[in-house]
Each structure stands twice: as C-alpha cells, then as structure tokens.
Enzyme design. Structure first.
Site, short mmCIF file in Angstrom:
data_model
loop_
_atom_site.label_atom_id
_atom_site.label_comp_id
_atom_site.label_asym_id
_atom_site.label_seq_id
_atom_site.Cartn_x
_atom_site.Cartn_y
_atom_site.Cartn_z
N ASP A 63 0.82 -1.22 0.00
CA ASP A 63 0.00 0.00 0.00
C ASP A 63 0.85 1.27 0.00
OD1 ASP A 63 0.97 -0.41 2.57
OD2 ASP A 63 -0.98 -0.71 3.48
N ASP A 132 -7.79 -2.33 14.09
CA ASP A 132 -9.16 -2.65 13.68
C ASP A 132 -9.21 -3.89 12.78
OD1 ASP A 132 -8.02 -1.68 11.35
OD2 ASP A 132 -9.42 0.01 11.13
N HIS A 134 -7.33 -4.35 10.03
CA HIS A 134 -7.01 -4.15 8.61
C HIS A 134 -5.70 -4.84 8.23
CE1 HIS A 134 -4.94 -0.12 9.72
NE2 HIS A 134 -3.99 -0.81 9.14
N GLU A 139 -9.62 -1.54 5.22
CA GLU A 139 -10.31 -1.22 6.46
C GLU A 139 -11.56 -2.10 6.62
OE1 GLU A 139 -8.81 0.39 8.57
OE2 GLU A 139 -8.35 2.47 8.09
#
Ligand code: GLP
Length: 256
Positions: A63, A132, A134, A139
C-alpha cells in the site's frame, strides 16, 4: 493457519526472518509482497543482517498513501528505501510500490494488479495488522474479494498512524492498497502482530467468524498462512495452548 506464539516480539521476528530467508534461498527469483509499519522494522533489520542475495527478487508493496510524494519522509516509498532497499542488493527496477501521486488512480491500480500477474504472482506476502483488523489498508467492511484500489482510512487508523507524522492532521485520508482478493492469491502469507493493542484484532482474525468487519479474518480462507505473535498479542486467543502444542510437536521437516 499456523499460529506461532513466542515469549517476545524479538523471538517471533527471528523465526519470521528465517522463513523469509528460506524462501529467498530456495527461490532466488521469488516475488515478495512487502509491508510497512513499526512491526516490520525489526524484521527488515534481521533480514539485512542475514546478507541475503536480493539481486533476482521482485517485490510488491501492499500500500501507499495518496497525495504525498514518494520523497515525503512518511511515504511508504521512503520507509522501504530507508529500512530495506538501501541496505540490500535489490535491483530497484524490480521494486513495485503503488503510486500515491497517480493522476488516474483506478488505472494505476489496475496496472499494479497486471504487474503482479505478469511477475507470476506473489510467493510470500508479509502482513502486519491494524488495531481494527485491517491488512494492507483494507479497512473494516472492505470486500473480501477486493483488488488493488483506493480506500479511505478510518479515523482510528489515521490516529494510529499519526505518530509517524509531525502533525496528526498531516495523515492522508486516502490510500492505495492491494485488495483482500489480491492478498489471498499470494502463495503464502506471513502475518506478524505484537503487543497488547493487537490482541483483540488477532483473536477475531484467527478464531472469530470470517467477516469484513475484521479484514484479516479472510486469511482463514487461505491454505497457507503463518501467524507470528508475541505473548501480548496472543492473550485473547482461546486455543493458544493448542497452538503452542502444535509448534512444539512439529515434525523436523516442517520446522523453520
Ligand atoms: C499501517 C499499514 C499496515 C500495517 C499497520 C500496522 O496501517 N498500512 O500494513 O499492518 O500499519 O502498523 P504497525 O506495525 O506500526 O502497528
């Protein structure tokens, strides 16, 4: 999934480095999927110290932030150059990181996918995990079939990653990330998670239902995933004693 729990992050990182080194030695022209984040820094230090031959390897990063230049100190380009690429004999022409300044983001994402396919797919994909759940920057509620595309960060992820920027407001809102479908196509995934702030996300990912609310849980669908945890990140796993038992009883031929 194979869950390797070690007393410390250092011990787990050493085993993960050995797994990577084995891949590189067995297949000198392997395609590696690389990750960023604090978790990866000691791993890259270990790999650099191993003095492996990177000359034939191809790499694809997961990413990149949108809207900051590759030269920005907090871009993932800068991270990778500083922590790894400047310290190994990689051919920089074989390095691929999403272009956060692409004029046509969907076209750049499609091209990234094409380059992964043209390289023969990813042999070993490194992954960290967000608090979270990810992976990459997928996400919660990301499609489990998603491909490389633009994503909007959650306020929590922007907050988690603000520590690297001079001001919290500087963290970009948008990113390009390989999709969960892209990650699931790699031949082997190695996920590293350390510290108590990763414990909940890891328990959900490993033992919870497969759900886009925890994108890492999609790895349950992958036939070859190795998870490296320290005690703190493993604390919420219900079957942690079993995972330790499996590791201790491993036949020699399966050991890293
Ligand atoms: C970022 C990256 C993820 C990484 C996560 C965790 O959000 N995009 O790939 O897994 O950070 O980072 P850290 O290792 O610093 O906790």
């Amino acid at each position: 999934m194979e869950i390797i729990i070690q007393p410390t992050a250092e011990a787990a990182t050493k085993i993960a480095a050995r797994l990577m080194a084995r891949t590189i030695r067995e297949k000198p022209a392997a395609v590696l999927g690389l990750a960023t984040g604090g978790t990866m820094e000691p791993l890259y230090r270990e790999l650099v110290a191993m003095k492996l031959d990177w000359s034939k390897l191809t790499t694809f990063n997961l990413d990149e932030y949108i809207g900051i230049s590759p030269m920005h100190p907090q871009s993932y380009h800068s991270f990778m150059c500083e922590k790894l690429f400047s310290k190994v004999n990689i051919n920089i022409g074989n390095v691929h990181i999403p272009d956060g300044l692409a004029k046509d983001v969907p076209a750049a994402c499609a091209h990234y996918e094409e380059k992964i396919s043209a390289a023969g797919g990813i042999d070993l994909q490194l992954l960290g995990i967000g608090t979270d759940g990810h992976i990459g920057f997928n996400e919660p509620t990301s499609s489990l079939a998603s491909r490389t595309r633009i994503k909007t960060l959650t306020p929590q992820t922007r907050k988690d990653n603000a520590r690297y920027f001079e001001r919290a407001g500087e963290v970009p809102f948008h990113v390009i990330t390989m999709g969960i479908g892209t990650i699931l196509e790699s031949r082997h995934c190695a996920l590293l998670a350390f510290g108590k702030n990763k414990a909940r996300a890891m328990a959900e990912a490993v033992e919870g239902p497969i759900t886009s609310m925890n994108p890492a849980s999609a790895l349950q669908l992958h036939p070859k995933v190795t998870v490296f945890l320290d005690e703190e990140a493993a604390v919420e796993l219900k079957m942690k004693d079993y995972y330790r038992w499996v590791f201790e009883q491993k036949p020699d031929w399966q050991k890293v």
